[in-house]
Scaffold this motif. Structure first.
Motif, short mmCIF file in Angstrom:
data_model
loop_
_atom_site.label_atom_id
_atom_site.label_comp_id
_atom_site.label_asym_id
_atom_site.label_seq_id
_atom_site.Cartn_x
_atom_site.Cartn_y
_atom_site.Cartn_z
N ARG A 240 86.12 19.77 23.83
CA ARG A 240 84.82 19.91 24.49
C ARG A 240 84.01 21.09 23.97
O ARG A 240 82.78 21.08 24.06
N VAL A 241 84.67 22.11 23.39
CA VAL A 241 83.92 23.27 22.89
C VAL A 241 83.05 22.89 21.69
O VAL A 241 82.11 23.62 21.36
N MET A 242 83.35 21.76 21.05
CA MET A 242 82.60 21.35 19.86
C MET A 242 81.43 20.42 20.21
O MET A 242 80.76 19.92 19.31
N LYS A 243 81.20 20.19 21.47
CA LYS A 243 80.09 19.32 21.87
C LYS A 243 78.79 20.09 22.04
O LYS A 243 77.72 19.51 22.24
N MET A 244 78.83 21.42 21.93
CA MET A 244 77.64 22.24 22.12
C MET A 244 76.58 21.89 21.06
O MET A 244 76.89 21.85 19.86
N PRO A 245 75.34 21.61 21.47
CA PRO A 245 74.31 21.19 20.49
C PRO A 245 73.48 22.36 19.96
O PRO A 245 73.16 23.30 20.70
N PHE A 246 73.13 22.29 18.69
CA PHE A 246 72.19 23.21 18.06
C PHE A 246 71.30 22.40 17.13
O PHE A 246 71.80 21.69 16.25
N ASN A 247 69.98 22.50 17.32
CA ASN A 247 69.03 21.75 16.50
C ASN A 247 69.37 20.25 16.49
O ASN A 247 69.40 19.62 15.44
N GLN A 248 69.66 19.72 17.67
CA GLN A 248 69.90 18.29 17.91
C GLN A 248 71.27 17.81 17.45
O GLN A 248 71.71 16.74 17.85
N LEU A 249 71.96 18.57 16.61
CA LEU A 249 73.30 18.18 16.17
C LEU A 249 74.35 18.97 16.94
O LEU A 249 74.17 20.16 17.21
N SER A 250 75.45 18.31 17.30
CA SER A 250 76.55 19.01 17.96
C SER A 250 77.35 19.79 16.92
O SER A 250 77.30 19.51 15.71
N LEU A 251 78.14 20.76 17.39
CA LEU A 251 79.01 21.51 16.49
C LEU A 251 80.00 20.58 15.81
O LEU A 251 80.37 20.80 14.64
N LEU A 252 80.42 19.53 16.51
CA LEU A 252 81.33 18.55 15.90
C LEU A 252 80.69 17.88 14.71
O LEU A 252 81.33 17.72 13.65
N ASP A 253 79.42 17.51 14.81
CA ASP A 253 78.74 16.86 13.68
C ASP A 253 78.51 17.83 12.53
O ASP A 253 78.59 17.44 11.36
N TYR A 254 78.23 19.10 12.84
CA TYR A 254 78.13 20.10 11.77
C TYR A 254 79.47 20.19 11.02
O TYR A 254 79.49 20.27 9.78
N ALA A 255 80.57 20.21 11.78
CA ALA A 255 81.89 20.31 11.16
C ALA A 255 82.20 19.06 10.34
O ALA A 255 82.79 19.15 9.25
N ILE A 256 81.82 17.91 10.83
CA ILE A 256 82.06 16.65 10.10
C ILE A 256 81.27 16.63 8.80
O ILE A 256 81.80 16.26 7.74
N ASN A 257 80.01 17.04 8.85
CA ASN A 257 79.19 17.08 7.62
C ASN A 257 79.78 18.06 6.61
O ASN A 257 79.84 17.77 5.40
N ALA A 258 80.22 19.22 7.10
CA ALA A 258 80.82 20.22 6.20
C ALA A 258 82.12 19.70 5.60
O ALA A 258 82.42 19.95 4.42
N THR A 259 82.91 18.97 6.39
CA THR A 259 84.17 18.42 5.90
C THR A 259 83.94 17.44 4.76
O THR A 259 84.66 17.45 3.75
N LEU A 260 82.93 16.61 4.90
CA LEU A 260 82.62 15.64 3.85
C LEU A 260 82.25 16.34 2.55
O LEU A 260 82.73 15.98 1.47
N VAL A 261 81.41 17.37 2.66
CA VAL A 261 80.96 18.07 1.45
C VAL A 261 82.10 18.86 0.81
O VAL A 261 82.30 18.81 -0.40
N ILE A 262 82.87 19.61 1.63
CA ILE A 262 83.93 20.43 1.06
C ILE A 262 85.02 19.56 0.44
O ILE A 262 85.63 19.92 -0.57
N SER A 263 85.27 18.37 1.01
CA SER A 263 86.25 17.45 0.43
C SER A 263 85.81 17.00 -0.96
O SER A 263 86.63 16.91 -1.88
N ASN A 264 84.53 16.75 -1.10
CA ASN A 264 84.00 16.35 -2.41
C ASN A 264 84.14 17.48 -3.42
O ASN A 264 84.54 17.26 -4.57
N ILE A 265 83.84 18.71 -3.00
CA ILE A 265 83.97 19.87 -3.89
C ILE A 265 85.42 20.08 -4.28
O ILE A 265 85.76 20.36 -5.43
N VAL A 266 86.32 19.95 -3.30
CA VAL A 266 87.76 20.15 -3.55
C VAL A 266 88.25 19.17 -4.60
O VAL A 266 88.99 19.54 -5.54
N LEU A 267 87.87 17.91 -4.49
CA LEU A 267 88.31 16.91 -5.47
C LEU A 267 87.73 17.19 -6.85
O LEU A 267 88.41 17.00 -7.86
N LYS A 268 86.50 17.65 -6.90
CA LYS A 268 85.89 17.97 -8.19
C LYS A 268 86.50 19.21 -8.83
O LYS A 268 86.42 19.39 -10.04
#
Length: 435
Positions: A240-268
């Motif tokens: 529940r701590v990750m449901k806090m919203p900032f600029n319309q996106l929740s912290l969970l969605d910020y973390a999900i977006n960052a995970t996708l990008v960092i995974s791509n960088i890691v593979l490269k």
């Protein structure tokens, strides 16, 4: 009917009322009325004699990118042989709650034009578009013809894949110089087993395989290949701590977006990318690997991640990591701590994880509190509120120091800077050879 028609009709009505007192105006009013009727019929004839009228088509992307501006195109073709005014009303998905959307334009005869508008989704899931409505009118502007095009469609909204290209360049720029390092790494004697071979002079006696030696009655040693890639796991707290919203996106969605990008960088960067989420239990696991389908698997897994509003169980996280991740790995833990008490409850588990793996705890600044801090306090109540806000902001910094005291890497970041700060931390770890 257009507004202009009713304005003219009202004006004629007023003229007829005035003509009751001034008889000489009655003939003028009648003439104008018949003229309006004739123009009205002629306007209808122009708009409806062409069966095709206006043609329109909405062009949607295959999927939307969460938290980013996505382009939607509407292609309109004027099949009339005269200049036409058009008003486009698109039935947008209910998630956006936009009820005043319209595009107005003038099209020349037989002209084709493409209109583009931007939408910014903030929730992952399915977005359903409705029909496309086109209202057309001639230069006379008395009558409007409505055409409705069946354009119902569903577009899935995925984690922010548009950021992949945006941040790709960081992985290939010479960021190592920023840390003043120039190091050649050769990692041997790791879990990357290659083969068992006969012992020769100079082999490391610590690698003797005693079982194979007993079977062959001659010394046999395990041979390892140099490790060329390390596992990097993105661990997402979906409590529940990750449901806090900032600029319309929740912290969970910020973390999900960052995970996708960092995974791509890691593979490269030739490392192995994986992920999993946790709350009451560990879920959505993608084992760290380097393969062509890894990014697609991570993307599809992240698409379905949702919070369960529970208190996250870090003890379950520790047990699962100990049981399933045998090789030393980099764990990027996306979570949030608001107070020192919240950290101290979970600190023993974080310390235990950090003993066998390289743990980076990533948590968030409260940007709304920071904005509030810059406002001028004019009353005693506002001074009191600002003092409380300062306490919470300072406590976040204490959490960073507390983690550092126990040898745990951390990132305290504003939600909008999460992705780039995570990438920089990963590159710093690679440059310093900490993993």
């Amino acid at each position: 009917m257009k507004k202009r028609f009713f304005v003219v009709l009202f004006s004629l009505a007023v003229l007829f009322v005035v003509s009751y007192f001034f008889q000489e105006l009655f003939g003028v009013a009648k003439l104008l009325f018949y003229l309006l009727l004739g123009v009205f019929v002629f306007d209808i004839f122009l708009l409806y004699r062409n069966k095709t009228g206006i043609q329109a088509q909405r062009i949607l992307p295959e999927k939307l990118s969460n938290g980013d501006d996505n382009s939607i195109d509407i292609k309109v073709v004027n099949r009339f042989q005269f200049k036409t005014s058009v008003k486009i009303i698109d039935e947008l998905p209910i998630q956006w709650q936009i009820r005043d959307f319209k595009i107005e334009a003038i099209l020349n005869a037989s002209e084709e034009k493409k209109f583009t508008y931007q939408v910014r989704p903030s929730e992952r899931g399915e977005y359903h578009f409705g029909n496309l409505n086109i209202f057309s009118s001639t230069v006379l502007g008395l009558v409007t013809r409505k055409q409705q095009f069946s354009a119902e469609a569903m577009v899935p909204n995925y984690p922010s894949f548009l950021q992949l290209k945006k941040y790709d360049f960081i992985a290939f720029t010479n960021r190592l110089k920023l840390f003043g390092l120039k190091k050649i790494r050769r990692i041997g004697h790791t879990m990357e087993f290659e083969q068992i071979k006969d012992y020769t002079s100079g082999d490391d006696v610590r690698n003797i395989n005693w079982k194979a030696t007993a079977k062959r009655n001659s010394l046999m040693v395990n041979q390892f290949q140099d490790e060329k890639s390390q596992p990097v796991y993105s661990v997402i707290d979906k409590g529940r701590v990750m449901k806090m919203p900032f600029n319309q996106l929740s912290l969970l969605d910020y973390a999900i977006n960052a995970t996708l990008v960092i995974s791509n960088i890691v593979l490269k960067k030739n490392d192995k990318a994986g992920m999993f989420t946790f709350s009451r239990k560990v879920e959505d696991r993608v084992i760290a690997q380097r393969r062509s389908a890894q990014m697609h698997l991570i993307l599809e897994t992240l698409y379905n991640v949702e919070t369960d509003f529970s208190e996250s169980d870090f003890s379950r996280l520790y047990v699962d990591v100990k049981r399933h991740i045998k090789q030393r790995s980099l764990l990027l833990l996306f979570t949030n701590f608001e107070t020192m008490d919240a950290l101290h409850r979970q600190l023993p588990y974080l310390q235990a994880i950090n003993k066998t793996h390289l743990l980076v705890v990533i948590f968030f600044e409260n940007t709304e509190l920071k904005s509030f801090m810059h406002k001028k306090a004019t009353t005693t109540h506002q001074v009191f509120e600002k003092t409380i806000a300062e306490k919470f902001i300072y406590e976040k910094k204490l959490i960073v120091n507390e983690l550092h005291k126990y040898g745990i890497q951390s990132i305290l970041t504003a939600p909008e800077n999460l992705t780039v700060n995570t990438i920089n931390k990963y590159l710093e770890i690679k440059a310093r050879g900490l993993l």
